[in-house]
Motif scaffolding. Structure first.
Motif, mmCIF file in Angstrom:
data_model
loop_
_atom_site.group_PDB
_atom_site.id
_atom_site.type_symbol
_atom_site.label_atom_id
_atom_site.label_comp_id
_atom_site.label_asym_id
_atom_site.label_seq_id
_atom_site.Cartn_x
_atom_site.Cartn_y
_atom_site.Cartn_z
ATOM 1 N N GLY A 56 0.565 -0.877 0.157
ATOM 2 C CA GLY A 56 0.075 -0.003 0.277
ATOM 3 C C GLY A 56 1.157 1.199 0.017
ATOM 4 N N ASN A 57 1.805 1.563 0.487
ATOM 5 C CA ASN A 57 2.713 2.646 0.917
ATOM 6 C C ASN A 57 3.358 2.585 -0.300
ATOM 7 N N MET A 58 4.031 1.520 -1.062
ATOM 8 C CA MET A 58 4.983 1.415 -2.447
ATOM 9 C C MET A 58 3.926 2.130 -3.032
ATOM 10 N N LYS A 59 2.858 0.998 -3.558
ATOM 11 C CA LYS A 59 2.054 2.638 -4.432
ATOM 12 C C LYS A 59 2.021 3.769 -4.640
ATOM 13 N N ARG A 60 2.008 4.986 -3.760
ATOM 14 C CA ARG A 60 1.948 5.991 -3.469
ATOM 15 C C ARG A 60 2.985 6.768 -3.199
ATOM 16 N N ILE A 61 4.300 5.997 -3.646
ATOM 17 C CA ILE A 61 5.433 6.562 -4.121
ATOM 18 C C ILE A 61 5.512 6.078 -6.076
ATOM 19 N N ASP A 62 5.076 7.083 -6.467
ATOM 20 C CA ASP A 62 5.478 7.279 -8.196
ATOM 21 C C ASP A 62 6.524 6.815 -8.483
ATOM 22 N N LEU A 63 7.931 6.953 -7.808
ATOM 23 C CA LEU A 63 8.868 6.389 -9.010
ATOM 24 C C LEU A 63 8.669 4.931 -8.439
ATOM 25 N N VAL A 64 8.333 4.310 -7.226
ATOM 26 C CA VAL A 64 8.654 3.010 -7.296
ATOM 27 C C VAL A 64 7.629 2.484 -7.924
ATOM 28 N N ARG A 65 6.487 2.949 -7.765
ATOM 29 C CA ARG A 65 5.031 2.587 -8.734
ATOM 30 C C ARG A 65 5.363 2.167 -10.103
ATOM 31 N N ASP A 66 5.956 3.360 -10.724
ATOM 32 C CA ASP A 66 6.098 3.916 -12.179
ATOM 33 C C ASP A 66 6.681 1.947 -12.700
ATOM 34 N N PHE A 67 8.570 2.078 -11.739
ATOM 35 C CA PHE A 67 9.615 1.313 -12.108
ATOM 36 C C PHE A 67 8.697 -0.630 -11.734
ATOM 37 N N LEU A 68 7.633 -0.506 -11.280
ATOM 38 C CA LEU A 68 7.515 -2.519 -11.347
ATOM 39 C C LEU A 68 6.408 -2.470 -11.961
ATOM 40 N N ASP A 69 5.761 -0.875 -12.458
ATOM 41 C CA ASP A 69 4.320 -1.177 -13.115
ATOM 42 C C ASP A 69 6.017 -1.760 -14.835
ATOM 43 N N GLN A 70 6.900 -1.205 -14.877
ATOM 44 C CA GLN A 70 7.471 -1.625 -16.125
ATOM 45 C C GLN A 70 7.938 -2.585 -15.912
ATOM 46 N N MET A 71 8.483 -3.348 -15.270
ATOM 47 C CA MET A 71 9.332 -3.430 -15.552
ATOM 48 C C MET A 71 8.176 -5.453 -15.195
ATOM 49 N N LEU A 72 6.985 -5.653 -15.391
ATOM 50 C CA LEU A 72 6.479 -6.259 -15.147
ATOM 51 C C LEU A 72 5.246 -6.806 -16.205
ATOM 52 N N THR A 73 5.197 -5.555 -16.685
ATOM 53 C CA THR A 73 4.438 -5.428 -18.349
ATOM 54 C C THR A 73 4.850 -6.203 -18.808
ATOM 55 N N GLY A 74 3.561 -7.618 -19.665
ATOM 56 C CA GLY A 74 5.030 -7.951 -20.362
ATOM 57 C C GLY A 74 5.345 -9.223 -19.913
ATOM 58 N N ARG A 75 5.761 -9.160 -18.992
ATOM 59 C CA ARG A 75 6.741 -10.395 -17.981
ATOM 60 C C ARG A 75 6.336 -10.913 -16.560
ATOM 61 N N GLU A 76 5.172 -10.615 -16.467
ATOM 62 C CA GLU A 76 4.359 -11.220 -15.286
ATOM 63 C C GLU A 76 4.716 -12.601 -15.337
ATOM 64 N N LEU A 77 4.757 -13.356 -15.430
ATOM 65 C CA LEU A 77 4.577 -15.134 -15.132
ATOM 66 C C LEU A 77 5.798 -15.141 -14.970
ATOM 67 N N LEU A 78 6.756 -14.596 -15.448
ATOM 68 C CA LEU A 78 8.655 -14.850 -15.869
ATOM 69 C C LEU A 78 8.960 -14.064 -14.588
ATOM 70 N N VAL A 79 8.251 -12.686 -14.149
ATOM 71 C CA VAL A 79 9.131 -12.187 -13.138
ATOM 72 C C VAL A 79 8.303 -12.853 -12.256
ATOM 73 N N SER A 80 7.249 -13.351 -11.700
ATOM 74 C CA SER A 80 6.262 -14.069 -10.646
ATOM 75 C C SER A 80 7.111 -15.735 -10.462
#
Length: 397
Positions: free
Chosen positions: A283-307
């Motif tokens: 919940g706290n990380m989602k409210r930090i723009d820098l962290v949220r944007d980084f994780l969104d970019q890292m996960l997009t299209g790679r959800e299976l392998l990253v998880s």
């Protein structure tokens, strides 16, 4: 200090989750949005199901089922299949960790009394894989499934459409692995092991104590009803506050009328606290723009392998909670964290249960094999099956 170190070793995931939660509170100070972080429905369902499963563990129901099945085997391959498939199918409903807590001690005793200690490593390794893979089939099979099923809003049909193909493939691979093992005829020693085991499980009493058997049947009946009611809540037919009230009332009945333990006192609250800590951290990380944007970019299209990869490092339950806060691709995430239960020993914390049981027995009886041999076979089978399931998951996506 020694106690703190021992507690950290025992509850490493919880301690790390608490540390992350506390650190995140310095970055985002507690405010009125904090209560919105928590998924109360998931916490209520987890508490209810863990309470009911604790009751079944105490009555020894699953040990009795295994005991009956054991009397029908005549070859080692049949014994192998019974012990492994019990974990596979039971984990769908009683969770992977409860399945291993129940059947691995049973297996160790059966093989020891039958003089088959050298078969202990392949059987326990395959039981562990079976419990982790069997549990992926249903929302109540493991905590990550229950959580993702709850937060995604998917229905049972959608869940089965996502997980059933992988579950069928898992069953075929496990069946093939068991069939590849050498076969030989068993003596009546295994039957002796089955009858002896009834004296080793809490709640299972010696024959002739009819009153206790009747009480145990009544306890199992009530627990069965509570489990069915829990499924109604899992499938969103019954609200979670009503479920909590019913489960607590049932526990009071078990305690006062049927003379059982008050089950909420026996629940492993470390898992619930781990969820709470991760809810705060995410919940706290989602409210930090820098962290949220980084994780969104890292996960997009790679959800299976990253998880999958994340599960190898922090185990699949924390991986599911962490990554779900930054993606809505729940199908890929669900497949990734379930396949992610294979791999390293910590990829699924349930795997540690089997290893601890084996390590304890190996210290008493070197005939069982070495820990190094256990870890080698565990890793080879896990990596091989994980690769096959990942390939299948990519084809399904």
């Amino acid at each position: 200090m020694k106690r703190l170190i021992a507690y950290f070793k025992k509850e490493t995931v919880l301690c790390v989750a608490m540390l992350l939660g506390v650190v995140s509170m310095f970055l985002v100070h507690p405010d009125s949005q904090y209560p919105e972080y928590l998924d109360y429905r998931t916490l209520a369902l987890l508490f209810s199901l863990m309470t009911i499963m604790e009751g079944f563990k105490q009555t020894g129901l699953f040990g009795e089922i295994a005991q009956v099945l054991l009397t029908r085997v005549h070859t080692f391959r049949q014994l192998y299949l019974v012990l492994v498939l019990l974990c596979f199918f039971c984990s769908m409903w009683i969770t992977n960790d409860v399945s291993l807590l129940t059947f691995v001690p049973f297996t160790i005793l059966v093989l020891e009394l039958a003089g088959l200690q050298k078969e202990m490593i392949p059987v326990i390794v395959m039981q562990t894989i079976a419990a982790n893979l069997g549990s992926m089939m249903t929302p109540v099979g493991n905590p990550q499934n229950l959580y993702l099923y709850s937060v995604s809003g998917m229905d049972m049909g959608q869940f089965l459409l996502i997980m059933a193909p992988l579950s069928v493939l898992s069953f075929l691979m496990i069946l093939g692995a068991c069939m590849l093992h050498k076969n030989f005829t068993l003596d009546a020693r295994c039957l002796k092991a089955g009858t002896t085991f009834s004296d080793t499980i809490p709640g299972m009493q010696k024959k002739g104590e009819n009153s206790r058997k009747d009480t145990r049947k009544q306890q199992n009946l009530l627990l069965g009803v509570l489990f069915l009611i829990s499924l109604l809540s899992v499938f969103r037919i019954l609200s979670w506050p009503v479920l909590l009230l019913i489960v607590l009332a049932g526990c009071l009945c078990l305690n006062s009328v049927l003379h059982g333990n008050f089950l909420p006192k026996k629940v492993d609250y470390s898992l619930l606290l781990t969820f709470l800590a991760f809810f705060i951290f995410i919940g706290n990380m989602k409210r930090i723009d820098l962290v949220r944007d980084f994780l969104d970019q890292m996960l997009t299209g790679r959800e299976l392998l990253v998880s999958f990869g994340c599960s190898q490092v922090i185990s699949n339950v924390p991986a599911a909670i962490l990554l779900s806060g930054f993606t809505d691709q729940y199908a890929a995430l669900l497949r990734g964290v379930n396949i992610g239960g294979l791999g390293t020993l910590i990829a699924s914390l349930a795997s540690l249960i089997s290893y601890k049981f084996f390590a304890e027995k190996q210290g008493q009886s070197p005939k069982c094999g070495t820990k190094q041999r256990y870890l080698l076979q565990f890793t080879l089978w896990n990596v091989g099956m994980a690769a096959a399931l990942l390939l299948a998951a990519f084809m399904l996506s």
